[in-house]
Design a protein around this motif. Structure first.
Motif, PDB file in Angstrom:
ATOM      1  N   ARG A  92       0.791  -1.224   0.000  1.00  0.00           N
ATOM      2  CA  ARG A  92       0.000   0.000   0.000  1.00  0.00           C
ATOM      3  C   ARG A  92       0.828   1.281   0.000  1.00  0.00           C
ATOM      4  O   ARG A  92       0.265   2.370  -0.013  1.00  0.00           O
ATOM      5  N   VAL A  93       2.133   1.167   0.042  1.00  0.00           N
ATOM      6  CA  VAL A  93       3.005   2.345   0.099  1.00  0.00           C
ATOM      7  C   VAL A  93       3.746   2.478  -1.229  1.00  0.00           C
ATOM      8  O   VAL A  93       4.259   1.486  -1.765  1.00  0.00           O
ATOM      9  N   SER A  94       3.804   3.692  -1.739  1.00  0.00           N
ATOM     10  CA  SER A  94       4.530   3.933  -2.983  1.00  0.00           C
ATOM     11  C   SER A  94       6.031   3.805  -2.746  1.00  0.00           C
ATOM     12  O   SER A  94       6.512   3.952  -1.620  1.00  0.00           O
ATOM     13  N   GLU A  95       6.749   3.548  -3.812  1.00  0.00           N
ATOM     14  CA  GLU A  95       8.202   3.392  -3.709  1.00  0.00           C
ATOM     15  C   GLU A  95       8.862   4.652  -3.174  1.00  0.00           C
ATOM     16  O   GLU A  95       9.928   4.591  -2.561  1.00  0.00           O
ATOM     17  N   ARG A  96       8.222   5.784  -3.375  1.00  0.00           N
ATOM     18  CA  ARG A  96       8.796   7.052  -2.925  1.00  0.00           C
ATOM     19  C   ARG A  96       8.917   7.112  -1.417  1.00  0.00           C
ATOM     20  O   ARG A  96       9.890   7.649  -0.881  1.00  0.00           O
ATOM     21  N   TRP A  97       7.914   6.546  -0.695  1.00  0.00           N
ATOM     22  CA  TRP A  97       7.876   6.644   0.760  1.00  0.00           C
ATOM     23  C   TRP A  97       8.300   5.359   1.456  1.00  0.00           C
ATOM     24  O   TRP A  97       8.442   5.349   2.680  1.00  0.00           O
ATOM     25  N   LYS A  98       8.461   4.295   0.721  1.00  0.00           N
ATOM     26  CA  LYS A  98       8.705   2.997   1.347  1.00  0.00           C
ATOM     27  C   LYS A  98       9.992   2.989   2.164  1.00  0.00           C
ATOM     28  O   LYS A  98      10.010   2.533   3.312  1.00  0.00           O
ATOM     29  N   THR A 100      11.618   5.470   3.498  1.00  0.00           N
ATOM     30  CA  THR A 100      11.490   6.339   4.678  1.00  0.00           C
ATOM     31  C   THR A 100      10.734   5.635   5.796  1.00  0.00           C
ATOM     32  O   THR A 100      11.137   5.673   6.967  1.00  0.00           O
ATOM     33  N   LEU A 101       9.634   4.965   5.451  1.00  0.00           N
ATOM     34  CA  LEU A 101       8.841   4.285   6.469  1.00  0.00           C
ATOM     35  C   LEU A 101       9.588   3.089   7.050  1.00  0.00           C
ATOM     36  O   LEU A 101       9.477   2.803   8.243  1.00  0.00           O
ATOM     37  N   LEU A 102      10.353   2.394   6.214  1.00  0.00           N
ATOM     38  CA  LEU A 102      11.150   1.276   6.724  1.00  0.00           C
ATOM     39  C   LEU A 102      12.208   1.769   7.707  1.00  0.00           C
ATOM     40  O   LEU A 102      12.484   1.112   8.719  1.00  0.00           O
ATOM     41  N   VAL A 103      12.792   2.911   7.412  1.00  0.00           N
ATOM     42  CA  VAL A 103      13.776   3.492   8.338  1.00  0.00           C
ATOM     43  C   VAL A 103      13.100   3.862   9.654  1.00  0.00           C
ATOM     44  O   VAL A 103      13.652   3.642  10.740  1.00  0.00           O
ATOM     45  N   LEU A 104      11.878   4.389   9.589  1.00  0.00           N
ATOM     46  CA  LEU A 104      11.156   4.743  10.810  1.00  0.00           C
ATOM     47  C   LEU A 104      10.849   3.513  11.658  1.00  0.00           C
ATOM     48  O   LEU A 104      10.808   3.602  12.894  1.00  0.00           O
ATOM     49  N   VAL A 105      10.649   2.367  11.017  1.00  0.00           N
ATOM     50  CA  VAL A 105      10.395   1.143  11.772  1.00  0.00           C
ATOM     51  C   VAL A 105      11.619   0.746  12.582  1.00  0.00           C
ATOM     52  O   VAL A 105      11.503   0.272  13.722  1.00  0.00           O
ATOM     53  N   ILE A 106      12.793   0.957  12.012  1.00  0.00           N
ATOM     54  CA  ILE A 106      14.021   0.523  12.674  1.00  0.00           C
ATOM     55  C   ILE A 106      14.629   1.611  13.558  1.00  0.00           C
ATOM     56  O   ILE A 106      15.566   1.326  14.329  1.00  0.00           O
TER      57      ILE A 106
END
Length: 285
Positions: A92-98, A100-106
């Motif tokens: 559900r996340v575009s490649e543009r934000w993916k 960034t969000l993965l970094v926020l998870v870690i």
């Protein structure tokens, strides 16, 4: 040729085998030997051979009970939170934000677990969530120093370790299978149950095994958020080795914990093989 290949393979594996023996097998052998010994008069280890330490394991029943209860519950709770999050990141996340969000998870891993656990002391303490609940008329809510507080802490602390294996499994999923199911008129919920979930099970089992194994040896979060009232086996080991200095009994407790973990890992491995076979069946359909 075959003999030379065998010798070359053995030569390449020898360094890793020596490290494995020195860093894993040798310490386990020492712990196993200590478990049959006795406590020295001044603490520590005294040579001997007795099964008394294993017969005395029920004395730490509360620690084993808490560990065997909260570790599985913590793993399941982390899974229930991690799977929707990983699904959202994968589909559900575009490649543009993916990224960034993965970094926020870690990002939480960039801070010490000690500091993060102390932050939960404030949130679950009298001036945190209980105070907020009291302001809306819900009184006498105690969260800190309870099994619930420990459960919240371990889920928060180990959630990223559950998210990433599931995310990788979902990211590698062949999207053409979902497109074909949609073209055939399959409802989304049925596609999820028959395609997405079975094909992502290796990631689910890998993340669950990783989190469960680490939770079985956890001691910091129960010590901080449990306030000395919720003991894990890890806390019992710290007490036996560092406080009472009963190395023999502590070794027996450690051996029992290793046996339990080996059984759990074996069950996880069998489940992983079974779902891998199911994945191949789905791929061939």
């Amino acid at each position: 040729m075959a003999a030379s290949q065998t010798r070359a393979r053995a030569l390449l594996l020898t360094p890793a085998g020596l490290w494995y023996a020195a860093l894993l097998l040798l310490p386990l052998a020492v712990v196993l030997i200590f478990s049959f010994g006795e406590r020295n008069a001044v603490g520590g280890y005294a040579p001997g051979f007795s099964f008394d330490n294993y017969a005395n394991l029920p004395a730490r029943f509360a620690a084993f009970r808490n560990t065997m209860t909260l570790a599985p519950f913590g793993t399941i709770a982390a899974l229930l939170i991690a799977y929707p999050l990983a699904y959202f990141l994968a589909f559900r996340v575009s490649e543009r934000w993916k990224t960034t969000l993965l970094v926020l998870v870690i990002v939480p891993f960039w801070t010490s677990i000690l500091i993060r656990s102390y932050a939960w002391i404030f949130l679950l303490g009298g001036k945190g969530i209980p105070a907020l609940l009291e302001s809306i008329g819900i009184d006498d809510v105690r969260l800190i120093n309870t099994p619930f507080a420990v459960l919240v802490g371990i889920v928060y602390g180990y959630l990223p370790l559950m998210v990433f294996p599931i995310y990788v499994a979902l990211e590698k999923l062949d999207k053409r299978l979902l497109e074909a199911a949609a073209d055939l008129g399959t409802p989304p919920w049925r596609s999820f149950l028959q395609i997405t979930l079975p094909l992502s099970m290796p990631g689910v089992l890998t993340g669950s095994m990783l989190v469960f194994i680490l939770l079985m040896g956890e001691f910091l979060i129960p010590a901080i958020l449990g306030g000395g009232k919720v003991f894990f086996v890890g806390n019992a080991l710290v007490d036996l080795f560092l406080q009472s200095r009963n190395w023999a009994f502590g070794s027996a407790v450690a051996v029992a914990l290793v046996v339990i973990m080996l059984i759990a890992v074996s069950l996880f491995t069998r489940a992983l093989k079974r779902f891998s076979a199911a994945r191949e069946d789905v791929a061939l359909m």
